[in-house]
Design a protein around this motif. Structure first.
Motif, short mmCIF file in Angstrom:
data_model
loop_
_atom_site.label_atom_id
_atom_site.label_comp_id
_atom_site.label_asym_id
_atom_site.label_seq_id
_atom_site.Cartn_x
_atom_site.Cartn_y
_atom_site.Cartn_z
N GLY A 64 0.82 -1.21 0.00
CA GLY A 64 0.00 0.00 0.00
C GLY A 64 0.85 1.25 0.00
N ALA A 65 1.90 1.27 0.83
CA ALA A 65 2.75 2.45 0.94
C ALA A 65 3.39 2.78 -0.40
N SER A 66 3.89 1.76 -1.10
CA SER A 66 4.58 2.06 -2.36
C SER A 66 3.58 2.56 -3.41
N GLU A 67 2.34 2.06 -3.34
CA GLU A 67 1.34 2.56 -4.27
C GLU A 67 0.97 4.02 -3.93
N ILE A 68 0.89 4.31 -2.64
CA ILE A 68 0.59 5.69 -2.24
C ILE A 68 1.70 6.63 -2.71
N ILE A 69 2.94 6.19 -2.57
CA ILE A 69 4.07 7.01 -3.02
C ILE A 69 3.93 7.29 -4.52
N ARG A 70 3.60 6.24 -5.27
CA ARG A 70 3.49 6.40 -6.73
C ARG A 70 2.33 7.35 -7.08
N VAL A 71 1.20 7.15 -6.42
CA VAL A 71 0.06 8.01 -6.70
C VAL A 71 0.36 9.45 -6.28
N ALA A 72 1.09 9.60 -5.17
CA ALA A 72 1.46 10.94 -4.74
C ALA A 72 2.34 11.61 -5.79
N ILE A 73 3.27 10.87 -6.34
CA ILE A 73 4.14 11.42 -7.39
C ILE A 73 3.29 11.83 -8.60
N LEU A 74 2.34 10.99 -8.95
CA LEU A 74 1.46 11.29 -10.08
C LEU A 74 0.65 12.56 -9.84
N ASN A 75 0.34 12.82 -8.58
CA ASN A 75 -0.58 13.92 -8.30
C ASN A 75 0.08 15.19 -7.78
N LEU A 76 1.39 15.26 -7.88
CA LEU A 76 2.08 16.49 -7.52
C LEU A 76 2.79 17.03 -8.75
N PRO A 77 2.05 17.37 -9.80
CA PRO A 77 2.69 17.71 -11.07
C PRO A 77 3.64 18.90 -10.98
N ASP A 78 3.38 19.84 -10.05
CA ASP A 78 4.27 20.99 -9.95
C ASP A 78 5.68 20.57 -9.55
N LEU A 79 5.72 19.54 -8.75
CA LEU A 79 7.01 19.09 -8.23
C LEU A 79 7.60 17.99 -9.12
N THR A 80 6.75 17.06 -9.54
CA THR A 80 7.25 15.83 -10.17
C THR A 80 6.93 15.73 -11.65
N ASN A 81 6.19 16.71 -12.16
CA ASN A 81 5.77 16.68 -13.55
C ASN A 81 4.83 15.50 -13.85
N GLY A 82 4.13 15.02 -12.83
CA GLY A 82 3.08 14.02 -12.99
C GLY A 82 3.48 12.78 -13.76
N ALA A 83 2.56 12.31 -14.59
CA ALA A 83 2.75 11.04 -15.29
C ALA A 83 3.87 11.12 -16.32
N VAL A 84 4.13 12.30 -16.84
CA VAL A 84 5.16 12.45 -17.88
C VAL A 84 6.54 12.19 -17.29
N GLY A 85 6.73 12.61 -16.06
CA GLY A 85 8.02 12.41 -15.40
C GLY A 85 8.99 13.53 -15.68
N ILE A 86 10.21 13.36 -15.19
CA ILE A 86 11.23 14.39 -15.34
C ILE A 86 12.27 13.87 -16.32
N SER A 87 12.69 14.74 -17.24
CA SER A 87 13.76 14.33 -18.14
C SER A 87 14.82 15.42 -18.18
N GLY A 88 15.92 15.13 -18.82
CA GLY A 88 17.01 16.09 -18.90
C GLY A 88 17.70 16.33 -17.58
N ILE A 89 17.66 15.33 -16.71
CA ILE A 89 18.33 15.46 -15.41
C ILE A 89 19.84 15.33 -15.66
N PRO A 90 20.65 16.20 -15.04
CA PRO A 90 22.10 16.13 -15.26
C PRO A 90 22.66 14.74 -14.98
N LEU A 91 23.49 14.26 -15.88
CA LEU A 91 24.05 12.92 -15.74
C LEU A 91 25.36 13.01 -14.94
N ILE A 92 25.26 12.81 -13.65
CA ILE A 92 26.47 12.93 -12.83
C ILE A 92 27.00 11.56 -12.44
N ALA A 93 26.10 10.63 -12.16
CA ALA A 93 26.56 9.29 -11.80
C ALA A 93 27.06 8.57 -13.05
#
Lengths: 257, 292, 328
Positions: C126-155
């Motif tokens: 349940g917790a992992s599903e809540i985390i995923r749904v939370a990510i989906l529903n905070l588009p200002d922070l996480t960009n929702g379902a589309v996700g984040i791209s162009g993150i600097p490749l440091i590793a």
């Protein structure tokens, strides 16, 4: 000097009263026998005193040193930390681990739970590990099991498994040790040896022992005092001579009215 | 107010399917303490079996339902015999992992056989809307409610009135004692799987008809929801599963209607976590400590 | 037993040697950019599997939410690194992810790990599903379902190697210490462990916490190596993928998890094209292992250098010898 004082302890399971208004007192360094017919509530009493079950009423006070603690309602590990250890009627060893590891787990509080030392293997880590191993080996030596230290616990013969449970419990450095039918399933020779061992532990370690046993020879031989339970009630207490003559007890064991 | 009643009706129809699937979870858990993760996939298989029966044999609703239930019932029986029975004496974790493996197997097996695409379920009933003022209810919803309620009554009768039901309750209480009393516990457990899987199959077929679409992954979501319903109601308790099913169904529909449908799933999981915190045994269940 | 001993030096040499081999293979081009992805994925999976094995294999609690903690690390890095595109930012993001994952683990673990039964498995799911749904529903922070791209490749792969080594080291040191043995005793027999005054809930939470924190680390590396994240990468299926590695390798064997992560990583390269069939095979193997060899391929056997170093004249049963065997 009183080590453990049980007052008016009762346990109900649903409508069934398994233990009813039990009072007992155990003194420091005493060796107590606890007997009674099957289903008298002996193991239930152990479970109550070690926090596996919580008493429905009554109080259990434990006084290992100057300070006295109320154990009723505390959980098992807390009670263990105060200085009470036990063995189980149906052996509960850590089967997949070695004999030595079984004993060292009982000593885990010695090192404390400093995770940093564990993560990065500091000098302190090696020091306490070695100390623990040495202590564990010394305990195993008392039971003549030091050469089996590396055996998997489940590969030990039955009698040794029972013995290992006692060693493991001793590893926690208890002031009070509950032994739940330690001689169950042993032959006459093994049970004789065990009796001597229990006597020896009692003499050499600074602790009190409470023993549940069906083998009357064992009980009568080594107990300083005996408590008798029947149907969850205490029906008698006294020395082995007194118990052997007690009519109540004879009736409980032989039936009749 | 009208919309509220309208959504309540929608919630009841969805909830009745959750209840149906939750019953299987709860019965299996009650009898062998196993979280049968594959149960949601049995529900999915039910939808596909119904689909194939209708497209290939052109049968009506009732014969299709009965056949589907029989086939999924047998599937449940086979799953138990092949995967779970050999694990009766092993650890809890081993059986849980097996159940997850079974779920994966059914899901991917169906993807392999039928393809991953969504199919539309053939219409076999004449779906009409009945209007009562502003409130409307469809034939399909009525059918769903009626079927599930009938099945639940039947189940309750079986559990409470028949010899098998009595044996089931005996085995769930104490499998060893039941065995000693001459009850063949394996037979009883098999029968439990059979019953539970029948109900899941019926649920799958009804939902296929209701939403008109089926996919091999359709079991995962409702499977988990039904499972949550079973936990919320009190896992191991038959009335609890029904209560939980309706509760979760209605909650979902209400959130979609009056709130944000995106957070619907999160709310359901949140309910689960809260129940676990406040009353881990569920609304109608009981929590029993281990025997020493 | 000193800190500088044969076993520890042996391990150090092994770690450096592996690194040098990888470096050479990359330099001569045997590990090309395509295979490098596989290699990094293997390192990430090693971190995930070793962490999950600590929870599942050593404390004996089934967590079905490992992907959720990975997602926390991934998004912590995704968000922070996009705003602070530097190595410092990356390090901060890793720490943030770990702390957050640890907190969530405690929130889930403290109430549920004191209960016996399957509640913990359900709650983690349940917790992992809540985390995923939370990510989906905070588009200002996480960009929702589309996700984040162009993150600097440091590793790079070196960082992943270092992180995987550190994780293995910390986890295997932990399980061979007193708190670690207390943790294992819970898996073996919880009631007996309690009777030995082991605070079972504490150690279960500790194992879960360490596992969650390492999962966050894996997520951070994933993010900063691939540069693209979306909630679809962290579903229940991801948790099961990690569980499969743990089960294949052996529930309760760190060595097993490493071997399985490498083996499955390589096998997957070739089986990728088979899609559903591959999953059918995995599912079947999962069931068969549980039925016929529930302890997994390696059981709870560990690879041990001191075992290899053992001289024939070592007397079995002597204290020194035993200590050595315990030492990594």
């Amino acid at each position: 000097m009183t080590l453990l004082k049980v007052e008016n302890v009762t346990k109900n399971f649903g409508g069934l009263t398994a233990i009813s208004h039990i009072n007992l007192e155990i003194n420091r360094n005493e060796l107590i026998g606890l007997i009674g017919p099957n289903g008298a509530g002996k193991t239930t009493l152990f479970n109550l005193l070690t926090g596996v079950y919580k008493p429905s009423e009554g109080s259990i006070s434990f006084k290992p040193q100057e300070e006295s603690y109320e154990l009723s309602g505390k959980n098992t590990s807390k009670i263990g930390q105060k200085g009470i250890a036990r063995t189980f009627q149906n052996i509960r060893l850590f089967k997949d681990l070695t004999v030595l590891e079984n004993v060292r787990i009982g000593m885990h509080t010695e090192q404390g739970a400093n995770i940093f030392h564990s993560f990065f293997r500091t000098k302190e880590f090696y020091r306490t590990e070695n100390e623990m191993t040495e202590k564990a080996m010394n305990l195993l030596k008392i039971f003549n099991m030091e050469d089996k230290a590396k055996y998997k616990a489940s590969n030990l013969p039955y009698g040794d498994q029972r013995k290992l449970e006692i060693v493991r419990a001793l590893g926690t450095n208890p002031k009070l040790l509950f032994l739940d039918e330690p001689a169950a399933g042993m032959n006459a020779k093994e049970s004789n040896e065990l009796t001597q061992l229990i006597q020896k532990i009692h003499d050499e370690f600074d602790l009190a022992i409470v023993l549940i046993e069906h083998d009357m020879k064992v009980i009568m031989n080594i107990s300083e005092r005996i408590y008798v339970l029947e149907y969850g009630k205490k029906i008698a207490e006294g020395t082995s001579q007194e118990i052997q003559k007690n009519e109540h007890v004879i009736r409980a064991y032989l039936g009749g009215d | 107010m009208d919309t509220l009643i309208q959504q309540l009706i929608n919630g009841l129809s969805l909830g009745s399917v959750y209840a149906l699937v939750a019953l299987g979870y709860t019965m299996v858990y009650g009898i062998i303490n196993l979280l049968n993760f594959a149960h949601g996939d049995v529900y999915m298989v039910g939808a596909f079996v119904g689909y194939y029966i209708i497209t290939n044999f052109n049968l009506g609703f009732l014969p299709t339902l009965i056949l589907t239930m029989l086939i999924t019932g047998i599937l449940g029986l086979v799953i138990y015999q092949v995967a779970y029975r050999p694990l009766r004496n092993s650890t809890r974790i081993a059986s849980l992992i097996t159940a997850i493996g079974m779920s994966y197997l059914l899901q991917n097996g169906m993807i392999y056989i039928a393809g991953p695409q969504t199919r539309s379920f053939p219409q076999i009933i004449n779906n009409q809307l009945y209007k009562f003022g502003a409130i409307q209810i469809s034939t399909m919803q009525l059918l769903m409610l009626a079927t599930t309620i009938l099945l639940m009554i039947a189940l309750q009768l079986i559990v409470q009135q028949t010899k098998f039901g009595k044996a089931m309750r005996a085995v769930s209480n104490d499998p060893e004692a039941a065995q000693l009393m001459g009850i063949n516990s394996n037979q009883v457990i098999s029968f439990t799987f059979f019953l539970g899987s029948m109900l899941a199959g019926a649920g799958g077929m009804l939902v296929g008809m209701y939403y008109n679409t089926i996919t091999p992954t359709m079991g995962a979501g409702p499977g988990l929801k039904a499972f949550i319903a079973a936990v919320v109601g009190g896992i191991g308790s038959v009335p609890g599963a029904m209560l939980g099913g309706y509760l979760i169904g209605i909650t979902e529909v209400m959130i979609s209607a009056f709130g944000n449908s995106m957070i619907r799933d999160a709310v359901v999981y949140l309910i689960l976590i809260i129940i676990l915190l406040v009353r881990p045994s569920g609304i109608l269940g009981k929590y029993e400590p281990e025997k020493v | 037993m000193k800190i500088i001993n044969r076993t520890n030096i042996g391990w150090l040499i092994l770690i450096i040697l592996t690194y040098v081999i990888l470096e050479v293979l990359t330099f001569v081009g045997i590990i090309d950019p395509f295979y490098e992805i596989t290699v990094v994925n293997i390192f990430i999976n090693i971190i995930l599997a070793v962490g999950l094995n600590l929870i599942v294999g050593f404390s004996g609690q089934l967590s079905l939410g490992h992907a959720g903690f990975m997602a926390i690390g991934a998004y912590a890095t995704g968000i922070l690194l996009s705003n602070i595109p530097s190595t410092g930012g990356f390090i901060i993001s890793i720490l943030m992810g770990m702390i957050l994952a640890g907190l969530v683990a405690l929130v889930v673990g403290i109430p549920t790990l004191r209960l016996k039964g399957d509640y913990f498995a359900i709650a983690t799911l349940g917790a992992s599903e809540i985390i995923r749904v939370a990510i989906l529903n905070l588009p200002d922070l996480t960009n929702g379902a589309v996700g984040i791209s162009g993150i600097p490749l440091i590793a790079d792969w070196r960082f992943a190697y270092f992180a995987a080594t550190l994780t293995i080291l910390v986890v295997s040191n932990y399980i061979r210490s007193s708190p670690g043995r207390a943790t294992i005793s819970i898996r073996e027999d919880e009631i007996a462990a309690e009777s030995l005054s082991i605070q079972t809930t504490y150690y279960k939470n500790l194992a879960f916490l360490i596992g969650a924190v390492t999962a966050a680390l894996a997520g951070s590396i994933h993010t900063s190596y691939f540069g693209v994240i979306n909630p679809g990468q962290f579903t229940f299926n991801k948790s099961i993928d990690v569980l499969i590695i743990v089960v294949f390798g052996g529930i309760g064997s760190v060595t097993g998890s490493i071997v399985a992560a490498i083996a499955l990583g390589i096998i997957n390269v070739y089986l990728q094209q088979f899609g559903a069939l591959r999953m059918i095979v995995y599912a079947l193997v999962l069931i068969l292992i549980m039925i016929f060899k529930p302890s997994g391929l390696m059981g709870n056997v560990e690879f041990s250098l001191s075992q290899l170093f053992k001289r024939p004249q070592d007397v079995p049963g002597s204290i020194e010898n035993m200590e050595q065997e315990k030492g990594v």
